[in-house]
Design a protein around this motif. Structure first.
Motif, PDB file in Angstrom:
ATOM      1  N   LYS A   1       0.828  -1.207   0.000  1.00  0.00           N
ATOM      2  CA  LYS A   1       0.000   0.000   0.000  1.00  0.00           C
ATOM      3  C   LYS A   1       0.862   1.257   0.000  1.00  0.00           C
ATOM      4  O   LYS A   1       0.569   2.227  -0.712  1.00  0.00           O
ATOM      5  N   GLN A   2       1.945   1.216   0.770  1.00  0.00           N
ATOM      6  CA  GLN A   2       2.857   2.358   0.806  1.00  0.00           C
ATOM      7  C   GLN A   2       3.537   2.553  -0.550  1.00  0.00           C
ATOM      8  O   GLN A   2       3.669   3.674  -1.039  1.00  0.00           O
ATOM      9  N   ALA A   3       3.936   1.461  -1.180  1.00  0.00           N
ATOM     10  CA  ALA A   3       4.572   1.539  -2.498  1.00  0.00           C
ATOM     11  C   ALA A   3       3.613   2.146  -3.516  1.00  0.00           C
ATOM     12  O   ALA A   3       4.017   2.963  -4.356  1.00  0.00           O
ATOM     13  N   ASN A   4       2.342   1.773  -3.432  1.00  0.00           N
ATOM     14  CA  ASN A   4       1.349   2.322  -4.353  1.00  0.00           C
ATOM     15  C   ASN A   4       1.198   3.837  -4.173  1.00  0.00           C
ATOM     16  O   ASN A   4       1.092   4.586  -5.157  1.00  0.00           O
ATOM     17  N   GLU A   5       1.171   4.277  -2.930  1.00  0.00           N
ATOM     18  CA  GLU A   5       1.018   5.703  -2.644  1.00  0.00           C
ATOM     19  C   GLU A   5       2.190   6.505  -3.190  1.00  0.00           C
ATOM     20  O   GLU A   5       2.008   7.583  -3.776  1.00  0.00           O
ATOM     21  N   VAL A   6       3.398   5.989  -3.000  1.00  0.00           N
ATOM     22  CA  VAL A   6       4.589   6.700  -3.473  1.00  0.00           C
ATOM     23  C   VAL A   6       4.585   6.782  -5.000  1.00  0.00           C
ATOM     24  O   VAL A   6       4.826   7.845  -5.586  1.00  0.00           O
ATOM     25  N   LEU A   7       4.313   5.669  -5.654  1.00  0.00           N
ATOM     26  CA  LEU A   7       4.303   5.664  -7.112  1.00  0.00           C
ATOM     27  C   LEU A   7       3.233   6.608  -7.657  1.00  0.00           C
ATOM     28  O   LEU A   7       3.478   7.364  -8.612  1.00  0.00           O
ATOM     29  N   TYR A   8       2.068   6.603  -7.045  1.00  0.00           N
ATOM     30  CA  TYR A   8       0.972   7.471  -7.473  1.00  0.00           C
ATOM     31  C   TYR A   8       1.378   8.946  -7.398  1.00  0.00           C
ATOM     32  O   TYR A   8       1.068   9.743  -8.306  1.00  0.00           O
ATOM     33  N   SER A   9       2.078   9.318  -6.343  1.00  0.00           N
ATOM     34  CA  SER A   9       2.483  10.718  -6.178  1.00  0.00           C
ATOM     35  C   SER A   9       3.403  11.161  -7.307  1.00  0.00           C
ATOM     36  O   SER A   9       3.309  12.297  -7.794  1.00  0.00           O
ATOM     37  N   TYR A  10       4.284  10.267  -7.759  1.00  0.00           N
ATOM     38  CA  TYR A  10       5.175  10.610  -8.860  1.00  0.00           C
ATOM     39  C   TYR A  10       4.423  10.676 -10.192  1.00  0.00           C
ATOM     40  O   TYR A  10       4.687  11.557 -11.021  1.00  0.00           O
ATOM     41  N   LEU A  11       3.490   9.769 -10.388  1.00  0.00           N
ATOM     42  CA  LEU A  11       2.705   9.789 -11.623  1.00  0.00           C
ATOM     43  C   LEU A  11       1.932  11.100 -11.754  1.00  0.00           C
ATOM     44  O   LEU A  11       1.843  11.680 -12.848  1.00  0.00           O
TER      45      LEU A  11
END
Length: 650
Positions: free
Chosen positions: A428-438
């Motif tokens: 879930k944390q990995a998803n949040e970080v990736l989303y912020s960059y996208l």
């Protein structure tokens, strides 16, 4: 002398008068007069006073009616009648404002307005009775057909459909050159008719002046420019977005008329029209031509549905070219395909595939969880969530560096790298970080162009990602973007990690000749300069390394950074996966970036469907032309060689 007493004298003298009582017809007091027998009859007239009163009353009523009507006209309804009189006497004429011109960055006209004419005729002059020949309409049609570009039958039908009519339109929006041909031919026939006492079959052919919107380049940049509809309003693209500025403001002329003609001595009120403003685009006409030519040929060769090429200045964010194939000619909308109209480069939303891996690698490097040399063991299959993931080819276990994962475009390797973004805190944390960059790269939001019909793409929030989506999004499936967004991602890395909002308009020039530059684009930092520099070097491995997938994008003398992409395509008609989206994106020179080129082709059905094979050559052709046009010097240094693989156990 005679004797007065002579009886003869007495008999000849005046008669003696009888006494009144002795006269039978004498009027006695109180008696009626008696008419003499056998004498003339006398008529006694009645009194005229009643008749005079009646006539006087009638005249008074008539005069009263006139007075009442006069009061009504001059007092009660005076303003209404004055308005009607003005309507009939004063004729208002609209003065159409000249539409502004759309130019490229060098001032070359891409859309402009010229004088044009509707060619008309009087069919009643071509009847056998008037023309004195039986086939006047046919002769006129034969003469006009090659000039107007219509068949003889079509023109003859227009000339004979209503033989008693004095007006028929033969062709609309014809150029002055066309009318000059007709005028010269008409004059020649008139001279011949005088000499031979024959008939001039073109005597009733005339013109009606209008203005016409023309696009000198034909289909060049049609997706950007749009068109002007029959009402004179922008129907798409820049013509629609800047319709108010381009259209200007119509004026008005009011003049007095009598008998259908202007009264020369009467006052004329004129409100001049205000011409529209000119719009200067960031497009380079020559680069646009090169991009459009290259993508059109490849789409036809691959028998694909469509394709797009974006060329962007990495330092300013300006769009130098935005080409679509197939296209259309805005000069000939009657023969344009509805599916080709519009600007698919900003209207189509599609899953980008592996070109999107650059954003995942940006997050991994910028977060400091890996380096280009980080070792990644890539199995043939990777079980995650509800499925088993694979690369585009079956392989034994690969031993790749992070740089090698990008060079070989490994889906499995990208998933493994993206999982490091969790930093031990879970997926879930990995998803949040990736989303912020996208999001910082501009995915899932408008590009900033404000183009009509533009799609922001699709990027769900992490909480809404499905079990499989959290593993497919890192390698470019499960999200969507448009071509301009795809180009902007690579321009961001080329610009040292700072994203500049793409721009398509440099400014406008008003009727007064003053140039008003467009507002400065927004800027925001996405990754650090060091991360961007590292990523540029890694992208060179995709093109230069023997194991890379972008070898066809090489340009002699220049260091090229790029990435291939091949993704499953969602068919817009069925909503199901069908076919592929092939793509290639990159910039050059890699060491001192100046130009970004992005290419995507939808549903290629002939030959290869891999991005490196069909979009790589398009990228190479367009990039070479752009570098030459912009006079960008070749690279002076050789690229560093980053490792792609590693030996197990080392």
């Amino acid at each position: 002398m005679s004797d007065p007493k002579d009886p003869r004298r007495r008999a000849s003298g005046p008669p003696r008068q009888r006494p009144a009582a002795a006269r039978p017809n004498a009027k006695r007091p109180g008696s009626r007069p008696t008419r003499p027998r056998g004498g003339p009859q006398s008529i006694r007239l009645g009194s005229p006073r009643p008749r005079l009163r009646l006539v006087g009353l009638a005249m008074a009523l008539v005069l009263l009616a006139f007075v009442v009507r006069l009061l009504q006209v001059q007092a009660v309804d005076a303003s209404a009648y004055a308005a009607k009189a003005n309507v009939n006497r004063y004729i208002p004429v609209t003065l159409t404002a000249e539409r502004g011109t759309v130019t490229d960055r060098a001032g070359v006209d891409l859309a402009t307005t010229i004088d044009a004419y509707d060619v008309t005729a009087a069919p009643d002059l071509l009847t056998p009775d008037r023309a004195k020949i039986p086939d006047a309409a046919r002769q006129a049609a034969t003469l006009l057909a090659p000039i107007l570009g219509q068949s003889e039958k079509t023109l003859e039908r227009k000339l004979t459909a209503h033989p008693k009519s004095k007006y028929a339109v033969l062709a609309r929006q014809q150029t002055p050159q066309v009318w000059n041909q007709i005028k010269d031919l008409k004059a020649a026939l008139a001279d011949k008719a005088v000499k031979t006492k024959g008939t001039n079959v073109l005597a009733g052919v005339n013109r009606e002046p209008h203005s016409k919107r023309v696009y000198p380049g034909g289909d060049l940049a049609a997706g950007i420019l749009g068109f002007v509809n029959t009402e004179g309003k922008g129907g798409g693209g820049i013509e629609a977005k800047f319709d108010k500025q381009l259209a200007g403001k119509n004026g008005k002329l009011v003049y007095a008329q009598s008998g259908g003609r202007q009264v020369p001595t009467a006052d004329v009120k004129e409100q001049p029209a205000v011409p529209g403003s000119d719009v200067e685009l960031t497009i380079d006409r020559d680069i646009q031509w090169a991009a459009q030519s290259a993508i059109t040929k490849q789409v036809e060769k691959s028998k694909a549905d469509r394709g797009y090429v974006i060329v962007q200045d990495t330092r300013t964010g300006e769009i130098l070219a935005m080409a679509n194939a197939p296209g259309y000619n805005p000069n000939d909308l009657a023969h344009a395909s509805a599916s080709a109209m519009g600007n698919a480069a900003v209207e189509d939303a599609y899953e980008p595939g592996s070109v999107s891996k650059l954003m995942t690698m940006s997050a991994v490097l910028n977060e400091g969880v890996a380096t280009p040399g980080t070792k990644v063991e890539v199995p043939n299959r990777l079980p995650r969530a509800d499925r088993s993931f694979a690369d585009d080819i079956d392989h034994e276990t690969w031993h790749l560096t992070l740089n090698g994962v990008l060079a070989k475009s490994s889906n499995i390797g990208t998933i493994l790298a993206s999982e490091q973004l969790a930093k031990g805190k879970g997926q879930k944390q990995a998803n949040e970080v990736l989303y912020s960059y996208l999001r910082k790269f501009g995915i899932g939001q408008p590009t900033g162009l404000g183009f009509p019909g533009e799609t922001p793409g699709i990027l769900a929030k992490p909480k809404d990602w499905s079990a499989s989506q959290q593993y497919t999004i890192p390698f470019g499936q499960g999200l969507s973007l448009n071509a301009v967004q795809g180009a902007s991602v690579y321009s961001t890395i080329a610009n040292g990690g700072e994203r500049i909002t793409p721009t398509l308009v440099r400014g406008t020039k008003g009727p007064d000749g003053r140039f008003q530059p467009a507002p400065a684009p927004e800027k925001n930092r996405v990754v650090s300069e060091q991360t961007a520099k590292t990523l540029a070097t890694m992208l060179e491995s995709v093109v230069d390394d023997q194991g890379g997938t972008g070898g066809k994008a090489k340009i002699p003398g220049y260091r090229v950074a790029g990435k291939t992409g091949t993704s499953n395509r969602v068919d817009p008609k069925t909503g199901r996966y069908h076919g592929y989206t092939a793509s290639f994106a990159g910039f050059a020179p890699a060491d001192q970036p100046r130009v970004t080129v992005y290419c995507a082709i939808q549903n290629p059905t002939k030959g290869s469907y891999f991005g490196g094979q069909i979009c790589g050559p398009v990228y190479q052709q367009v990039m070479r032309f752009a570098l030459k046009t912009m006079q960008v010097p070749p690279s002076g240094k050789q690229p560093p060689r980053l490792p792609v693989t590693y030996e197990p156990g080392q």
